[in-house]
Enzyme design. Sequence first.
Site, PDB file in Angstrom:
ATOM      1  N   GLU A   1       8.151  16.616  15.746  1.00  0.00           N
ATOM      2  CA  GLU A   1       8.664  16.598  14.374  1.00  0.00           C
ATOM      3  C   GLU A   1       7.838  17.538  13.495  1.00  0.00           C
ATOM      4  O   GLU A   1       6.619  17.471  13.496  1.00  0.00           O
ATOM      5  CB  GLU A   1       8.588  15.175  13.825  1.00  0.00           C
ATOM      6  CG  GLU A   1       9.189  15.058  12.435  1.00  0.00           C
ATOM      7  CD  GLU A   1       9.244  13.630  11.949  1.00  0.00           C
ATOM      8  OE1 GLU A   1       8.199  12.945  12.011  1.00  0.00           O
ATOM      9  OE2 GLU A   1      10.318  13.192  11.499  1.00  0.00           O
TER      10      GLU A   1
ATOM     11  N   CYS B   1      12.726  11.909   7.638  1.00  0.00           N
ATOM     12  CA  CYS B   1      12.702  11.611   9.076  1.00  0.00           C
ATOM     13  C   CYS B   1      14.103  11.662   9.638  1.00  0.00           C
ATOM     14  O   CYS B   1      14.281  11.692  10.846  1.00  0.00           O
ATOM     15  CB  CYS B   1      12.005  10.289   9.362  1.00  0.00           C
ATOM     16  SG  CYS B   1      12.722   8.919   8.519  1.00  0.00           S
TER      17      CYS B   1
ATOM     18  N   GLY C   1       6.211   5.740   8.562  1.00  0.00           N
ATOM     19  CA  GLY C   1       5.241   6.834   8.550  1.00  0.00           C
ATOM     20  C   GLY C   1       5.234   7.545   9.885  1.00  0.00           C
ATOM     21  O   GLY C   1       6.242   7.556  10.597  1.00  0.00           O
ATOM     22  N   SER C   2       4.084   8.094  10.224  1.00  0.00           N
ATOM     23  CA  SER C   2       4.017   8.920  11.437  1.00  0.00           C
ATOM     24  C   SER C   2       3.939   8.057  12.693  1.00  0.00           C
ATOM     25  O   SER C   2       3.556   6.884  12.647  1.00  0.00           O
ATOM     26  CB  SER C   2       2.789   9.828  11.367  1.00  0.00           C
ATOM     27  OG  SER C   2       1.622   9.049  11.527  1.00  0.00           O
TER      28      SER C   2
ATOM     29  N   GLU D   1       9.123   2.314  11.318  1.00  0.00           N
ATOM     30  CA  GLU D   1      10.054   3.442  11.258  1.00  0.00           C
ATOM     31  C   GLU D   1       9.203   4.693  11.305  1.00  0.00           C
ATOM     32  O   GLU D   1       8.340   4.901  10.444  1.00  0.00           O
ATOM     33  CB  GLU D   1      10.869   3.422   9.957  1.00  0.00           C
ATOM     34  CG  GLU D   1      11.923   2.343   9.910  1.00  0.00           C
ATOM     35  CD  GLU D   1      12.989   2.470  10.974  1.00  0.00           C
ATOM     36  OE1 GLU D   1      13.124   3.563  11.577  1.00  0.00           O
ATOM     37  OE2 GLU D   1      13.665   1.466  11.228  1.00  0.00           O
TER      38      GLU D   1
ATOM     39  N   LYS E   1       0.854  -1.192   0.000  1.00  0.00           N
ATOM     40  CA  LYS E   1       0.000   0.000   0.000  1.00  0.00           C
ATOM     41  C   LYS E   1       0.890   1.242   0.000  1.00  0.00           C
ATOM     42  O   LYS E   1       1.480   1.612   1.010  1.00  0.00           O
ATOM     43  CB  LYS E   1      -0.917   0.045   1.230  1.00  0.00           C
ATOM     44  CG  LYS E   1      -2.012   1.095   1.054  1.00  0.00           C
ATOM     45  CD  LYS E   1      -2.456   1.723   2.353  1.00  0.00           C
ATOM     46  CE  LYS E   1      -1.954   3.092   2.650  1.00  0.00           C
ATOM     47  NZ  LYS E   1      -1.982   4.166   1.713  1.00  0.00           N
TER      48      LYS E   1
ATOM     49  N   GLN F   1       0.592  19.729   4.756  1.00  0.00           N
ATOM     50  CA  GLN F   1       1.951  19.780   5.295  1.00  0.00           C
ATOM     51  C   GLN F   1       2.426  21.233   5.393  1.00  0.00           C
ATOM     52  O   GLN F   1       3.075  21.622   6.366  1.00  0.00           O
ATOM     53  CB  GLN F   1       2.892  18.951   4.411  1.00  0.00           C
ATOM     54  CG  GLN F   1       4.305  18.844   4.943  1.00  0.00           C
ATOM     55  CD  GLN F   1       4.400  18.135   6.292  1.00  0.00           C
ATOM     56  OE1 GLN F   1       3.857  17.055   6.471  1.00  0.00           O
ATOM     57  NE2 GLN F   1       5.069  18.765   7.264  1.00  0.00           N
TER      58      GLN F   1
ATOM     59  N   GLY G   1       1.849   4.697  13.320  1.00  0.00           N
ATOM     60  CA  GLY G   1       2.688   3.579  13.776  1.00  0.00           C
ATOM     61  C   GLY G   1       2.091   2.905  15.002  1.00  0.00           C
ATOM     62  O   GLY G   1       2.096   1.674  15.114  1.00  0.00           O
TER      63      GLY G   1
HETATM   64  C1  UN1 Z   1      17.887   9.079   4.109  1.00  0.00           C
HETATM   65  O1  UN1 Z   1      18.018  10.026   4.891  1.00  0.00           O
HETATM   66  O2  UN1 Z   1      18.706   8.829   3.233  1.00  0.00           O
HETATM   67  O3  UN1 Z   1      11.518   8.782   5.856  1.00  0.00           O
HETATM   68  C2  UN1 Z   1      16.756   8.151   4.196  1.00  0.00           C
HETATM   69  C3  UN1 Z   1      12.705   9.031   5.965  1.00  0.00           C
HETATM   70  C4  UN1 Z   1      13.627   7.871   6.227  1.00  0.00           C
HETATM   71  C5  UN1 Z   1      14.574   7.650   5.133  1.00  0.00           C
HETATM   72  C6  UN1 Z   1      15.712   8.574   5.154  1.00  0.00           C
HETATM   73  N1  UN1 Z   1      12.851   6.678   6.466  1.00  0.00           N
HETATM   74  O4  UN1 Z   1      13.138  10.156   5.840  1.00  0.00           O
END
Ligand code: UN1
Length: 476
Positions: free
Chosen positions: A378, A279, A223-224, A245, A170, A326, A228
């Site tokens: 964030e 992120c 995602g967020s 993540e 997805k 955003q 998560g």
């Molecule tokens: C990177 O900084 O090269 O969503 C990858 C993000 C991370 C991936 C960063 N999961 O920004």
Amino acid sequence: MKPLLINGDWVDGAHGVENINPSDKSDVIDLYAQAGVSDMQDAITAAQDAFKTWGFSTPQQRHDILKATGDEIMVRREEIGTLLSREEGKIRAEGIAETTRAAQIFHFFAGEALRLNGDVVPSVRPGVSVEITREPVGVVGIIAPWNFPIAIPAWKIAPAICYGNTVVFKPAELVPGCAWEIADILHRAGLPAGVLNLVMGQGSVVGQAMLDDPRVDAISFTGSQATGARVADACIKNMRKFQLEMGGKNPLVVLDDADLDVALDCAVNGAFFSTGQRCTASSRLVVTEGIHNRFVEALIDRLRALKVDNALKEGTDIGPVVDATQLAQDCDYIDVARAQGGNLRSGGARVARETDGFFLEPALITDTTPDMRINREEVFGPVASVIRVREYDEALHVANDTEFGLSAGICTTSLKFSSDFKRKSEAGMVMVNLPTAGVDYHVPFGGRKKSSYGSREQGSYAKEFFTIVKTAYTAP
Ligand code: UN1
């Protein structure tokens, strides 16, 4: 309309939605089919059926398909990279670089398919032998974010397929374009029906249907934090494996003994490239007092020289924010930071360009303290704050003073401080004299604390998630 891929067939969903270019709202990339709950269920059925065969496929077959996929992405990197920039808004050079990274990831996992091994161990019992092998987990659900439209799907899909799993994918609602290309390429590379199913649609509908379905054996999510947590709840309820993540509030520490140009390069790249929508972005600049003023003044000069414009235009340094929601969030955080005493020293204004897009000048907020919301939550935009500290020990403390722990950086010429920081940073990834964002594709990726949950992604460590260990005992 670009269709869904379910059980090897291209199917139209209930309706289509427009994929809009954030650099130019009048530019509609295409219509993408939207799945409903029954499409998701069909995709899971297909993945479950396909697993019966694919779970026993040979490493050679998996290698060949992953290799061919990487080859095609590499050959078409300019075209796909341009599509990526057009749908997500990072500049074209970044779009092409990300596409190249995706090709490299497929190539890496093509090789990994041939390298899977196990252990044979003598038993504690006479005559018995013990074999420890890794098997695929089964049907893997993949939920990807919008900010890396091709690299993140690649680093989840490639290892899933490499180790013999089948996939229900997805993609993020804002970036179906690159997701569709990956599915199309894998399909034409000879992936059997049902091994990868592309189910585009709303998170609240198809994402939820995936979470609720007990036939999904594992979920890999980026995602967020809020989403998560919902993924985690659903996975625990179904006793399934999961990997999350989520966000970051990554510090970049700049010490008095830093090379100023290196520190500026790290800050500009880490905080503002890809419009700060990573992120891993360096959203907190933690600067010791001896270099603070020089660093801030020079950073403002660098930021003023950056061109904010259409992502596809030659010479643009920073593309648009991804969408209106955003953009509103970024502007709100700038307001909140100012209201709490931060000093907006540069940027932060919406700007108009030739094309109608979501353009925001990179914002630098100084005189912030660790307790302010701008340093705790964030933002996910081109917004960075500066925290002034006395010396290294305070910098380390402030760097770790966050519920997140994805990435952390330090700019210093001191071996003592860099070694200490690498050891004591509470982040999953530590960078010395390098930006906190922009990682290699062949080594583990992931964080600590509330940034991540579960085993690492990428590199050979990906097998921890995408395989399950079996211990077999044999007596003669
Ligand atoms: C990177 O900084 O090269 O969503 C990858 C993000 C991370 C991936 C960063 N999961 O920004």
